[in-house]
Design a protein around this motif. Structure first.
Motif, PDB file in Angstrom:
ATOM      1  N   GLN A   1       6.871  10.543  -2.421  1.00 40.15           N
ATOM      2  CA  GLN A   1       6.883   9.073  -2.487  1.00 40.15           C
ATOM      3  C   GLN A   1       8.298   8.554  -2.692  1.00 40.15           C
ATOM      4  OE1 GLN A   1       4.672   6.568  -2.210  1.00 40.15           O
ATOM      5  NE2 GLN A   1       2.728   7.639  -2.152  1.00 40.15           N
TER       6      GLN A   1
ATOM      7  N   ASP B   1       9.352   2.658   1.746  1.00 42.41           N
ATOM      8  CA  ASP B   1       8.067   1.980   1.957  1.00 42.41           C
ATOM      9  C   ASP B   1       7.827   1.676   3.430  1.00 42.41           C
ATOM     10  OD1 ASP B   1       7.452   2.099  -0.732  1.00 42.41           O
ATOM     11  OD2 ASP B   1       8.112   0.043  -1.147  1.00 42.41           O
TER      12      ASP B   1
ATOM     13  N   ASP C   1       2.186   5.342   4.074  1.00 39.01           N
ATOM     14  CA  ASP C   1       0.872   5.445   3.435  1.00 39.01           C
ATOM     15  C   ASP C   1      -0.070   6.352   4.225  1.00 39.01           C
ATOM     16  OD1 ASP C   1       1.691   3.800   1.356  1.00 39.01           O
ATOM     17  OD2 ASP C   1       0.748   1.997   2.201  1.00 39.01           O
TER      18      ASP C   1
END
Length: 127
Positions: free
Chosen positions: A28, A33, A48
């Motif tokens: 992560q 992102d 994701d």
């Protein structure tokens, strides 16, 4: 702090190890992102989707490691990596073991390096 090509190579090795180990917490932090992977079949996966598949066990790597020098183009706030990697999956996995070209783009954002783009191209089956 000066960031060297060896630092970038080590960061990429740490990222690959996290993916193989299913260490989503480490992965992560190394993936932005807005990360996107273009897989060898031409599909696009978001951070994701990609890390979610690894975290759920839907995507498991038995091996994901460089088999060539990791070539690095390093700027003040970006790094572009290119190398060949051996990838293998457990029996029944999504593909046969093989060697793939990888291109990864890292950006320095707010003092932290993260991969924002990856693209993999199949070269040959492992025998």
């Amino acid at each position: 702090m000066t960031f060297t090509t060896d630092d970038v190579r080590e960061m990429e090795r740490r990222r690959l190890a996290a993916l193989v180990d299913g260490d989503i917490a480490t992965a992560q932090g190394l993936h932005a992102d807005d990360y996107e992977l273009i897989n060898p079949l031409g599909g696009a996966l978001s951070k994701d989707q990609y890390l979610g598949a690894i975290g759920s066990g839907q995507l498991v790597y038995a091996q994901f490691e460089p088999v060539s020098e990791i070539d690095v183009l390093l700027g003040a706030d970006f790094a572009v990596l290119r190398y060949r990697a051996a990838i293998a999956f457990p029996p029944g996995g999504p593909a046969e073991p093989g060697v793939y070209w990888h291109t990864d783009v890292y950006l320095l954002r707010e003092g932290s390096w993260q991969v924002v783009r990856s693209q993999a191209t199949f070269i040959s089956a492992q025998r």
